[in-house]
Design an enzyme around this catalytic site. Structure first.
Site, PDB file in Angstrom:
ATOM      1  CB  CYS A  98      -1.467  12.557 -10.271  1.00  0.00           C
ATOM      2  SG  CYS A  98      -1.128  12.163  -8.529  1.00  0.00           S
ATOM      3  CB  CYS A 105       3.774   8.185 -11.915  1.00  0.00           C
ATOM      4  SG  CYS A 105       2.018   8.011 -12.313  1.00  0.00           S
ATOM      5  CB  CYS A 235      -3.292  -4.955  -2.418  1.00  0.00           C
ATOM      6  SG  CYS A 235      -2.386  -5.251  -3.958  1.00  0.00           S
ATOM      7  NE  ARG A 307      -2.814  -9.643  -5.640  1.00  0.00           N
ATOM      8  CZ  ARG A 307      -3.808 -10.493  -5.909  1.00  0.00           C
ATOM      9  NH1 ARG A 307      -3.957 -10.943  -7.149  1.00  0.00           N
ATOM     10  NH2 ARG A 307      -4.651 -10.880  -4.976  1.00  0.00           N
TER      11      ARG A 307
END
Length: 384
Positions: A98, A105, A235, A307
């Protein structure tokens, strides 16, 4: 004077000086009620609101912890079947390489984490993983690709549309996280049957530049807008443990709670620091920090699925039980989340048994076909 009164009369209101009592709720005399108690009561009586001030959410977040858990549980039991927990599976269908610089990350090509970039997974492998997830009890299958955006990826994007259609035909909810979307791409994902699109804000607007510089906060919000306009469930949540202060956690929740519509899903992630990333030395998130975020999210966004996401692997069964009590009603199952480890399947099954949790069935919009066609047509026409 009594400081706490509970009504046991079916729905009847009792009035005392300065005290209003209703069925199933606890109230304190003026001056002693926490913000969590006051706002939970209002959420139960009036339902979701989008005019939260940052100070109001701050007051809820900083309520005494046991009080916050208790009132988060009240709201949760009012808005949801409190024993139901959805099991979801997250698969990295395109790993590494990426171009972004997200400090947490390992998939960024800017950091030396030992992760090798891979091409988009083949259809057969993805569908096999989805089928295994369904057989293991998952009702939502999420696919993640390590991209900044989907621009110029027509071939790969069309492949993903096929994945979405086939997994949806299995009777599962389908979620994707593919980076920033264009408006037309959101429409195409909706037509393919996508249930939800994940695009986390990560942290507050103020702290965000300390974590990411290759994508702006407003670009993230624009993607959420395109997703909502296309009729896909939103989300969006964040990560705690990024070096942020409590006010940044409050700021994240304030942004989410004041969107034109609350996200249907709010993932709360705890950073799992990865060696080779700029945040590799961050202190692990305490369970109390996780619970405080979950309970506050539950009170200010009562109908959302909150979540319990990344970082759950570090928490024991009793600690996770407190998260469910505070208002979490979804977990990710499977051996890993994108590239970081996740909880053992057998341990999760034991937890469900011990805690008396019930796997939540997949849910889809009523009159889905006609509703979808109408929303897609509107989105296409609005895009010019």
């Amino acid at each position: 004077m009594l400081t706490v009164i509970r009504s046991i009369l079916g729905g009847q209101k009792l009035r005392r000086p300065g005290i209003l009592v209703q069925q199933h709720c606890w109230y304190s005399a003026p001056g002693s009620a926490s913000a969590a108690a006051i706002e939970a009561d209002r959420s139960i009586r009036e339902g979701p609101r989008r005019d939260w001030t940052r100070q109001e959410i701050n007051n809820v977040y900083n309520s005494p912890l046991l009080d916050l858990i208790f009132h988060g549980a009240q709201v949760h039991r009012h808005a949801h079947n409190f024993r139901e927990v959805q099991q979801c599976t997250l698969l990295s269908i395109k790993t590494g390489g990426c171009s972004e610089d997200c400090s947490y990350c390992p998939q960024s090509n800017r950091y030396k984490t030992g992760l090798k970039a891979q091409k988009l997974m083949a259809k057969e492998s993805v569908l096999e993983a989805a089928q295994k997830a369904k057989e293991a009890g998952s009702t939502r299958f999420c696919m993640g690709a390590a991209w900044r955006d989907t621009t110029g990826r027509k071939t790969n994007f069309n492949q993903i549309l096929e994945y979405v259609k086939e997994i949806r035909d299995m009777g599962m909810e389908v979620c994707c996280t593919l980076g920033m979307l264009e408006k037309q791409q959101a429409v195409e994902l909706k037509k393919a049957g996508l249930t939800a699109y994940n695009h986390n804000l990560d942290t507050s607007r103020e702290h965000y530049p300390n974590v990411i510089t290759t994508r702006t906060y407003d670009e993230r919000l624009q993607t959420l807008e395109f997703v909502r306009e296309a009729g896909i469930n939103v989300c969006s949540g964040g990560i705690i443990g990024l070096g942020e202060a409590d006010e940044d956690r409050v700021g994240l929740l304030h942004t989410l709670a004041t969107l034109p519509s609350h996200p249907e899903s709010v993932p709360i992630n705890a950073l799992l620091a990865v060696k080779g990333t700029p945040l590799e030395d961050q202190k692990p998130v305490e369970i109390w920090e996780m619970i405080r975020m979950i309970a506050t999210a539950r009170i200010v966004m009562p109908k959302a699925m909150v979540r319990l996401s990344a970082g759950r692997v570090r928490f024991s069964m009793p600690e996770q039980a407190l998260c469910f009590l505070a208002g979490a009603n979804s977990i990710f199952t499977g051996e890993k989340l994108l590239t970081t480890p996740n909880n053992d399947f057998d341990a999760d099954q034991l937890m469900f048994k011990v805690l008396g949790l019930i796997p939540k069935e997949p849910t889809f919009p009523e009159d889905e076909d006609s509703l979808d066609a109408e929303k897609c047509d509107e989105a296409v026409s609005s895009s010019g």
